[in-house]
Design an enzyme around this catalytic site. Structure first.
Site, PDB file in Angstrom:
ATOM      1  N   SER A  94       4.050   3.727   7.902  1.00  0.00           N
ATOM      2  CA  SER A  94       4.470   3.588   6.505  1.00  0.00           C
ATOM      3  C   SER A  94       4.456   2.135   6.054  1.00  0.00           C
ATOM      4  O   SER A  94       3.438   1.474   6.160  1.00  0.00           O
ATOM      5  CB  SER A  94       5.834   4.245   6.318  1.00  0.00           C
ATOM      6  OG  SER A  94       6.152   4.333   4.953  1.00  0.00           O
ATOM      7  N   ASP A 234       2.372   2.210  -0.913  1.00  0.00           N
ATOM      8  CA  ASP A 234       2.598   1.680   0.430  1.00  0.00           C
ATOM      9  C   ASP A 234       1.448   2.171   1.328  1.00  0.00           C
ATOM     10  O   ASP A 234       0.584   2.917   0.859  1.00  0.00           O
ATOM     11  CB  ASP A 234       4.008   2.043   0.937  1.00  0.00           C
ATOM     12  CG  ASP A 234       4.154   3.478   1.359  1.00  0.00           C
ATOM     13  OD1 ASP A 234       3.389   4.324   0.857  1.00  0.00           O
ATOM     14  OD2 ASP A 234       5.028   3.779   2.183  1.00  0.00           O
ATOM     15  N   ASP A 236       0.803   4.360   3.572  1.00  0.00           N
ATOM     16  CA  ASP A 236       0.464   5.784   3.723  1.00  0.00           C
ATOM     17  C   ASP A 236       0.546   6.532   2.394  1.00  0.00           C
ATOM     18  O   ASP A 236       0.474   7.763   2.359  1.00  0.00           O
ATOM     19  CB  ASP A 236       1.308   6.454   4.814  1.00  0.00           C
ATOM     20  CG  ASP A 236       2.781   6.526   4.472  1.00  0.00           C
ATOM     21  OD1 ASP A 236       3.300   5.564   3.865  1.00  0.00           O
ATOM     22  OD2 ASP A 236       3.426   7.540   4.799  1.00  0.00           O
ATOM     23  N   ASP A 238       2.735   7.376   0.230  1.00  0.00           N
ATOM     24  CA  ASP A 238       3.752   8.326  -0.231  1.00  0.00           C
ATOM     25  C   ASP A 238       4.692   7.687  -1.254  1.00  0.00           C
ATOM     26  O   ASP A 238       5.276   8.367  -2.079  1.00  0.00           O
ATOM     27  CB  ASP A 238       4.515   8.990   0.929  1.00  0.00           C
ATOM     28  CG  ASP A 238       5.276   8.020   1.814  1.00  0.00           C
ATOM     29  OD1 ASP A 238       5.043   6.795   1.717  1.00  0.00           O
ATOM     30  OD2 ASP A 238       6.091   8.488   2.629  1.00  0.00           O
TER      31      ASP A 238
HETATM   32 MG    MG Z   1       5.370   5.454   3.319  1.00  0.00          MG
END
Ligand code: MG
Length: 450
Positions: A94, A234, A236, A238
């Site tokens: 992340s 960010d 990844d 999400d």
């Molecule tokens: Mg993330």
């Protein structure tokens, strides 16, 4: 570090190929024989190495893997459902810096593993007792994630109206998993895109956490290109944060607040968020005559509450929005489409929509706290504040106290010997004062004998 959101560590130190393979085998041990797992990874250079090790572990346990390639975390969640897979895995750390990577596990519903299953996975890993299958699992490739994800998020907005506006958008994908799918989404929405940090190389151009101090480049690009809005993801993809048309970062709390305000114009229903998120959410729910459900910190807890209460929207104040019409995990694509549709429907600019919301200032700090002192401190803070006029106590996760002039949330970290204090009030000074009071109470409590 093994937590509710999976395994995370520095690659080559705590997170090695050996550990990754063991976790692949442990996850396979939890799944029924012959199960299928959907697997994706973000752009970190260590991704392929961890991926191969995890797949080896899964295959050894007889689990079949559908390899989705470099995709976002919500993209993997979508595909688990689409493929009716028995679970999912995302190789990502992340917002952690580049030396880190992680393995995130998901249920057949595309949710993060609930606490009891995460505990079980950890126990299997520690025991080293893995199921071995006589027939190795298979690996197949699937490149449909972006198109399926984009179709799903476009289903929750008026695509024609948004495309008609031809927004100019600056997007900072931090050379992460958002690099590939997000431009396709914005193209479908008729946007003129200025894409910065747009190569899926995993070479982070700035610190990856999407917070003010890391977004100077995005703010400048919005000004330079006179864009309508700036978005930052960010690694990844999400989480999403927003920069207004003047190149000003409006604050990570506003992603969820603005998206929630728009969703409650579309539909009626309750909202859910964690205990550390802004009071704006209480105000937005109340002004629509709806309820806001507060949960312990952690995406899975918010998703649980959304399931339990049938919420129409939810998420976290760190830029994570969750729309059950798409998938019950945080999704930057959802934040983007809702924001653009909100702009079209109101004809307002981002800065106007942000200033339409009640204004609060947050204060965050942390202090060292050995685990054995945490209980004492929480008790002392509770005693001090519960007698205040109209104080409302919530002890589902540490202690949150809502007062007429603001609120405080104190909780011990799960991973470090520290306590965090978050407060919010109408202005920064008042928020700071509440925090100072909490800190003083904590200091006295910590020094006292049991
Ligand atoms: Mg993330």
């Amino acid at each position: 570090m093994v937590g509710v959101s999976g395994v995370r560590g520095i690659v080559g130190e705590s997170l090695t190929d050996e550990v990754a393979e063991q976790f692949g085998r442990a996850f396979a041990t939890m799944l029924p024989a012959g199960a299928t797992v959907a697997l994706g990874w973000d752009t970190r250079p260590s991704g392929p190495m961890i991926r191969d090790a995890v797949i080896a572990g899964l295959n050894a346990g007889g689990v079949n893997v559908v390899d989705l390639g470099i995709v976002s975390t919500p993209g993997v969640a979508m595909m688990i459902k689409h493929l009716s897979a028995g679970g999912g895995i995302v190789i990502t750390a992340s917002h952690n810096p580049a030396p880190y990577n992680g393995i995130k596990f998901m249920t057949p519903d595309g949710l993060n593993l609930p606490a009891d299953q995460a505990e079980r996975l950890k126990n299997i890993w520690q025991s080293g007792k893995f199921t071995t299958s006589e027939t190795s699992g298979t690996i197949t490739q699937n490149d449909q994630t972006h198109s399926i994800h984009i179709e799903a998020v476009c289903g929750i907005i008026d695509v024609k109206a948004v495309a008609g506006r031809k927004f100019k958008v600056v997007l900072d994908s931090i050379n992460g998993a958002g690099c590939v799918g997000t431009p396709l989404l914005l193209e479908k929405l008729g946007c003129e895109l200025v894409h910065i940090n747009s190569e899926p190389t995993g070479e982070f151009a700035h610190k990856p956490e999407p917070i003010s101090e890391n977004l100077a480049g995005l703010c400048e690009a919005v000004r330079e290109h006179q864009a309508n809005v700036g978005f930052a993801q960010d690694p990844d993809a999400d989480r999403l944060v927003i920069v207004d048309e003047n190149g000003k970062f409006i604050g990570e709390e506003y992603t969820l607040a603005l998206a929630s305000a728009f969703v409650l114009r579309q539909q009626t229903g309750d909202l859910a968020t964690n205990l550390s998120t802004s009071r704006m959410m209480d105000d937005i729910a109340a002004s629509a005559g709806m309820k806001l459900h507060r949960t312990p910190v952690g995406e899975a807890n918010v998703a649980d509450a959304m399931n339990q209460y049938g919420c129409v929207f939810g998420g976290e104040g760190n830029g994570g929005v969750i729309d059950p019409r798409v998938v019950l995990v945080r999704d930057s694509f959802v934040g983007i489409v809702l924001m653009l549709n909100y702009l079209v429907e109101t004809g307002k600019a981002v800065s106007e929509l942000a200033s339409d919301l009640p204004k609060y200032e947050m204060h965050k700090e942390k202090f060292p706290c050995p685990p054995e002192a945490a209980e004492k401190i929480l008790l002392a803070v509770r005693e001090a504040f519960s007698s205040r006029p109209s104080a409302k106590i919530n002890d589902a996760d540490g202690l949150r106290v809502d007062l007429p002039q603001g609120w405080l949330h104190v909780r011990a970290s799960n991973t470090e010997p520290i306590m965090r204090i978050i407060t919010e009030a109408r202005d920064a000074e008042s928020a700071g004062k509440i925090a100072e009071e909490v800190r003083k109470i904590a200091d006295v409590a910590r020094a006292s004998r049991p």
